[in-house]
Design a protein around this motif. Structure first.
Motif, PDB file in Angstrom:
ATOM      1  N   VAL A  41     -66.319 -11.504  39.382  1.00  0.00           N
ATOM      2  CA  VAL A  41     -65.529 -11.175  40.578  1.00  0.00           C
ATOM      3  C   VAL A  41     -64.580 -10.017  40.277  1.00  0.00           C
ATOM      4  N   LEU A  42     -64.006 -10.011  39.089  1.00  0.00           N
ATOM      5  CA  LEU A  42     -63.123  -8.914  38.696  1.00  0.00           C
ATOM      6  C   LEU A  42     -63.892  -7.595  38.639  1.00  0.00           C
ATOM      7  N   ALA A  43     -65.099  -7.610  38.088  1.00  0.00           N
ATOM      8  CA  ALA A  43     -65.929  -6.406  38.037  1.00  0.00           C
ATOM      9  C   ALA A  43     -66.311  -5.960  39.454  1.00  0.00           C
ATOM     10  N   LEU A  44     -66.644  -6.914  40.316  1.00  0.00           N
ATOM     11  CA  LEU A  44     -66.973  -6.585  41.705  1.00  0.00           C
ATOM     12  C   LEU A  44     -65.775  -5.956  42.405  1.00  0.00           C
ATOM     13  N   PHE A  45     -64.581  -6.468  42.140  1.00  0.00           N
ATOM     14  CA  PHE A  45     -63.372  -5.890  42.733  1.00  0.00           C
ATOM     15  C   PHE A  45     -63.144  -4.470  42.226  1.00  0.00           C
ATOM     16  N   ALA A  46     -63.413  -4.226  40.953  1.00  0.00           N
ATOM     17  CA  ALA A  46     -63.273  -2.872  40.406  1.00  0.00           C
ATOM     18  C   ALA A  46     -64.231  -1.912  41.100  1.00  0.00           C
ATOM     19  N   VAL A  47     -65.453  -2.345  41.332  1.00  0.00           N
ATOM     20  CA  VAL A  47     -66.430  -1.512  42.051  1.00  0.00           C
ATOM     21  C   VAL A  47     -65.942  -1.253  43.475  1.00  0.00           C
ATOM     22  N   TYR A  48     -65.373  -2.270  44.113  1.00  0.00           N
ATOM     23  CA  TYR A  48     -64.827  -2.124  45.463  1.00  0.00           C
ATOM     24  C   TYR A  48     -63.723  -1.061  45.499  1.00  0.00           C
ATOM     25  N   ILE A  49     -62.801  -1.120  44.557  1.00  0.00           N
ATOM     26  CA  ILE A  49     -61.693  -0.157  44.509  1.00  0.00           C
ATOM     27  C   ILE A  49     -62.218   1.255  44.280  1.00  0.00           C
ATOM     28  N   ILE A  50     -63.225   1.394  43.431  1.00  0.00           N
ATOM     29  CA  ILE A  50     -63.799   2.720  43.156  1.00  0.00           C
ATOM     30  C   ILE A  50     -64.553   3.244  44.371  1.00  0.00           C
ATOM     31  N   ALA A  51     -65.255   2.362  45.089  1.00  0.00           N
ATOM     32  CA  ALA A  51     -66.064   2.779  46.236  1.00  0.00           C
ATOM     33  C   ALA A  51     -65.243   2.991  47.504  1.00  0.00           C
ATOM     34  N   LEU A  52     -64.039   2.449  47.555  1.00  0.00           N
ATOM     35  CA  LEU A  52     -63.221   2.512  48.767  1.00  0.00           C
ATOM     36  C   LEU A  52     -63.006   3.923  49.310  1.00  0.00           C
ATOM     37  N   PRO A  53     -62.650   4.912  48.496  1.00  0.00           N
ATOM     38  CA  PRO A  53     -62.444   6.254  49.066  1.00  0.00           C
ATOM     39  C   PRO A  53     -63.722   6.873  49.640  1.00  0.00           C
ATOM     40  N   TRP A  54     -64.871   6.537  49.090  1.00  0.00           N
ATOM     41  CA  TRP A  54     -66.119   7.150  49.553  1.00  0.00           C
ATOM     42  C   TRP A  54     -66.735   6.402  50.727  1.00  0.00           C
ATOM     43  N   LEU A  55     -66.707   5.084  50.671  1.00  0.00           N
ATOM     44  CA  LEU A  55     -67.332   4.316  51.745  1.00  0.00           C
ATOM     45  C   LEU A  55     -66.394   4.035  52.902  1.00  0.00           C
ATOM     46  N   GLY A  56     -65.106   4.094  52.669  1.00  0.00           N
ATOM     47  CA  GLY A  56     -64.143   3.740  53.694  1.00  0.00           C
ATOM     48  C   GLY A  56     -63.846   2.256  53.634  1.00  0.00           C
ATOM     49  N   PHE A  57     -62.744   1.855  54.282  1.00  0.00           N
ATOM     50  CA  PHE A  57     -62.303   0.471  54.196  1.00  0.00           C
ATOM     51  C   PHE A  57     -63.316  -0.493  54.791  1.00  0.00           C
TER      52      PHE A  57
END
Length: 177
Positions: free
Chosen positions: A106-122
């Motif tokens: 879950v921590l790794a998934l959250f890290a991917v989410y934070i990294i992808a946020l600027p490109w994919l949008g909220f």
């Protein structure tokens, strides 16, 4: 049969039973050093004024550099303690990691989410994060997946709409927004 409340590490230090040992300290301090390094780089972009000859980012960078050095020193010290452990004690570390694999995932998934946020949008990043997180946590049946989709849609699109229309705060739009 009672379990002792403290354990001794190979370096003679006492650790509370059930607490992370040297490997946990190494991983935590390396993660903190990486976080502080990223913040150190970001602090360079702080706006400066003519009243600050060193720039507004100089003090935060000084503090962050000291924190990075401190975390790396602790990680080095604890790595030496970990290497002094017997193979049996190191095997316990692997068992601990295996028992907590879901938390790490879950921590790794959250890290991917934070990294992808600027490109994919909220909205899109949150939708993907919530769907993947619910699947990871056990939503495998058709009914559970349907509930997961509804929850992900409500919380990703609903929160974005709430912030945009009610609070008048724009969340990241990403490349597709």
């Amino acid at each position: 049969m009672s379990q002792s409340t403290t354990d001794r590490s190979p370096s003679g230090e006492r650790h509370a039973a059930g607490r992370g040992g040297p490997l946990a300290h190494v991983l935590l301090n390396i993660a903190l050093a990486a976080l502080f390094t990223a913040l150190f780089v970001r602090a360079q972009a702080l706006p400066s004024s003519m009243w600050e000859p060193l720039g507004s980012g100089s003090f935060p960078r000084l503090v962050l550099a000291a924190l990075v050095a401190l975390n790396l020193a602790i990680a080095f010290k604890e790595a030496r303690a970990f290497l002094r452990q017997s193979p049996g004690e190191r095997g316990q570390v692997g068992a601990w990691i295996w028992r907590h694999r879901l938390a790490f995932a879950v921590l790794a998934l959250f890290a991917v989410y934070i990294i992808a946020l600027p490109w994919l949008g909220f909205s899109l990043a949150s939708l993907a994060f919530l769907l993947a997180g619910q699947w990871l946590l056990g939503a495998r049946s058709l009914k559970a997946l349907a509930i997961a989709v509804v929850v992900a849609l409500v919380f990703s699109l609903g929160v974005d709409t709430l912030f945009r229309d009610v609070f008048v705060i724009s969340l990241p739009r990403g490349l597709f927004g």
